[in-house]
Motif scaffolding. Structure first.
Motif, PDB file in Angstrom:
ATOM      1  N   HIS A 185       0.506  -1.123   0.380  1.00 16.84           N
ATOM      2  CA  HIS A 185       0.088  -0.027  -0.176  1.00 16.84           C
ATOM      3  C   HIS A 185       0.085   1.331   0.084  1.00 16.84           C
ATOM      4  O   HIS A 185       0.629   1.854   0.802  1.00 16.84           O
ATOM      5  N   GLU A 227      -6.922   3.566   6.730  1.00 18.81           N
ATOM      6  CA  GLU A 227      -7.341   2.967   7.318  1.00 18.81           C
ATOM      7  C   GLU A 227      -7.889   2.297   5.790  1.00 18.81           C
ATOM      8  O   GLU A 227      -7.960   2.885   5.323  1.00 18.81           O
ATOM      9  N   ILE A 228      -7.755   1.257   5.833  1.00 21.58           N
ATOM     10  CA  ILE A 228      -8.335   0.211   4.448  1.00 21.58           C
ATOM     11  C   ILE A 228      -9.258  -1.496   5.187  1.00 21.58           C
ATOM     12  O   ILE A 228      -9.507  -1.308   5.991  1.00 21.58           O
ATOM     13  N   VAL A 229     -10.214  -1.519   3.909  1.00 20.35           N
ATOM     14  CA  VAL A 229     -10.967  -2.333   3.942  1.00 20.35           C
ATOM     15  C   VAL A 229      -9.207  -3.943   4.583  1.00 20.35           C
ATOM     16  O   VAL A 229      -8.594  -4.577   3.621  1.00 20.35           O
ATOM     17  N   SER A 230      -9.722  -4.422   5.844  1.00 15.66           N
ATOM     18  CA  SER A 230      -9.113  -5.340   6.633  1.00 15.66           C
ATOM     19  C   SER A 230      -8.629  -6.145   5.477  1.00 15.66           C
ATOM     20  O   SER A 230      -9.772  -6.666   4.146  1.00 15.66           O
ATOM     21  N   ASP A 231      -7.271  -6.806   4.608  1.00 14.93           N
ATOM     22  CA  ASP A 231      -7.071  -7.564   3.723  1.00 14.93           C
ATOM     23  C   ASP A 231      -5.443  -7.766   4.980  1.00 14.93           C
ATOM     24  O   ASP A 231      -5.513  -7.838   5.820  1.00 14.93           O
ATOM     25  N   ASN A 233      -1.795 -10.199   6.259  1.00 14.99           N
ATOM     26  CA  ASN A 233      -1.436  -9.909   6.831  1.00 14.99           C
ATOM     27  C   ASN A 233       0.450 -11.018   6.504  1.00 14.99           C
ATOM     28  O   ASN A 233      -0.595 -12.421   6.065  1.00 14.99           O
ATOM     29  N   GLN A 239       3.267  -2.316   9.334  1.00 19.46           N
ATOM     30  CA  GLN A 239       1.725  -1.707   8.771  1.00 19.46           C
ATOM     31  C   GLN A 239       2.134  -0.202   9.664  1.00 19.46           C
ATOM     32  O   GLN A 239       3.050  -0.498  10.787  1.00 19.46           O
ATOM     33  N   GLY A 257      -5.854  -7.713   8.332  1.00 16.94           N
ATOM     34  CA  GLY A 257      -5.806  -6.162  10.093  1.00 16.94           C
ATOM     35  C   GLY A 257      -5.854  -5.238   8.667  1.00 16.94           C
ATOM     36  O   GLY A 257      -6.048  -5.022   7.120  1.00 16.94           O
ATOM     37  N   GLY A 258      -6.479  -4.030   9.234  1.00 15.59           N
ATOM     38  CA  GLY A 258      -7.256  -2.496   7.950  1.00 15.59           C
ATOM     39  C   GLY A 258      -6.146  -1.433   8.416  1.00 15.59           C
ATOM     40  O   GLY A 258      -6.797  -0.409   8.282  1.00 15.59           O
ATOM     41  N   TYR A 259      -5.335  -1.629   8.645  1.00 12.66           N
ATOM     42  CA  TYR A 259      -3.725  -0.490   9.116  1.00 12.66           C
ATOM     43  C   TYR A 259      -2.974  -0.715   7.354  1.00 12.66           C
ATOM     44  O   TYR A 259      -2.677  -1.730   6.929  1.00 12.66           O
TER      45      TYR A 259
END
Length: 314
Positions: A185, A227-231, A233, A239, A257-259
């Motif tokens: 990201h 934040e993001i939609v959890s994807d 790890n 993160q 996780g959502g970070y």
């Protein structure tokens, strides 16, 4: 046929190379923090590199041998070890007899490993002996060791034979920057944040364990959403929460996780995360995927050469 634990140390667990294939149901891989040291210890004993060993963090165990003959070795971070009060050298095998006391004291680094010939007589959970304490999975009753535990051994008596020495362990490279792939990201961070990550040192805080390592330094600025939609790890992902302070994910981390994740430590450098200590400084260097693959291949060649240097002692 056991090791009787007198003092379990700070956080001692059974770990192998990890539990693969179950992240989709929320089970992290767990496994050794320093996979390289575990692999080398098992190779030194002439057994499969992925066999489970006893991982010790910061302070080791004190135990009594309750089998006829135990062959073992200690690898990983430097520390003090004695057998009935006599000093033991790392990176070589030793033999203990019934009733002898093995003491591994303060560990001057992250993780150290006690590998035993034949391994431990424990039942795998989801294909692995690795301990995941938060869910009580694997290892010895799914938990870290405690005083009074009897850790069962697979062999009542190790085969007779010469001790073995590993004269050329793979170098730890503690002073070298950790190599990372930017992303997945990276576009969610400003260009200044990327420059900062790759040019400044980040300090390891005391909030560091088998789940993650929190770092402290110049905040890494998000370009927009924090934040993001959890994807998914992976171990080694970095993160970055809303405060801009990065977190390196470790083997017991959450599977999603959502970070947003600004970078990921390459496979060949993951074992180095098992040796970082609170207060130490980490630097990061970006590499291309092709370079990461080449470095991983080179590391395996170095490991093979190191194992090839193992010699019998007279």
């Amino acid at each position: 046929m056991s090791l009787r634990i007198i003092d379990p140390g700070l956080f001692s667990t059974i770990q192998d190379l990890g539990r693969v294939g179950y992240q989709r149901i929320g089970v992290p891989p767990s496994g050794a923090l320093d996979t390289l040291s575990l692999r080398m210890g098992n190779a030194l004993l002439g057994q499969a590199q992925g066999m489970a060993g006893l991982e010790m963090c910061r302070v080791g165990v004190r135990l009594v041998v309750e089998c006829a003959r135990l062959r073992f070795c200690i690898t990983g971070a430097d520390g003090t070890a004695t057998l009935d009060g006599q000093p033991l050298a790392p990176w070589r095998s030793h033999t203990a007899r019934a009733g002898q006391e093995l003491h591994i004291g303060r560990i001057r680094g992250g993780a150290a490993y006690l590998c035993v010939q034949g391994g431990f007589a424990l039942a795998p959970v989801l294909g692995s002996l690795s301990t995941y304490t938060r869910a009580g999975l694997g290892g010895f009753e799914g938990r870290r060791l405690d005083g009074g535990d009897l850790l069962p051994l697979a062999l009542a008596e190790a085969p007779a034979g010469p001790e073995r020495l590993l004269p050329h362990p793979v170098p730890a490279e503690r002073s070298r920057p950790l190599r990372v792939l930017l992303g997945p990201h990276a576009e969610m961070f400003t260009e200044a944040a990327i420059r900062t990550l790759l040019s400044e040192a980040y300090q390891v805080t005391h909030n560091a364990d088998r789940l993650g390592i929190r770092l402290q330094g110049t905040p890494l600025e998000h370009a927009g959403a924090k934040e993001i939609v959890s994807d998914g790890n992976n171990t080694g992902c970095m993160q970055v929460p809303g405060d801009g302070q990065p977190i390196l994910l470790m083997p017991d981390r959450q599977t999603a996780g959502g970070y947003p994740k600004i970078a990921t430590v390459i496979t060949a450098d993951l074992h180095r995360l098992g040796q970082v200590l609170p207060g130490s400084q980490l630097r990061f260097e970006a590499v291309a995927p092709e370079q990461a693959e080449m470095v991983a291949w080179q590391l395996e060649r170095t490991i093979a050469a190191s194992i090839g240097s193992i010699q019998d002692l007279a």
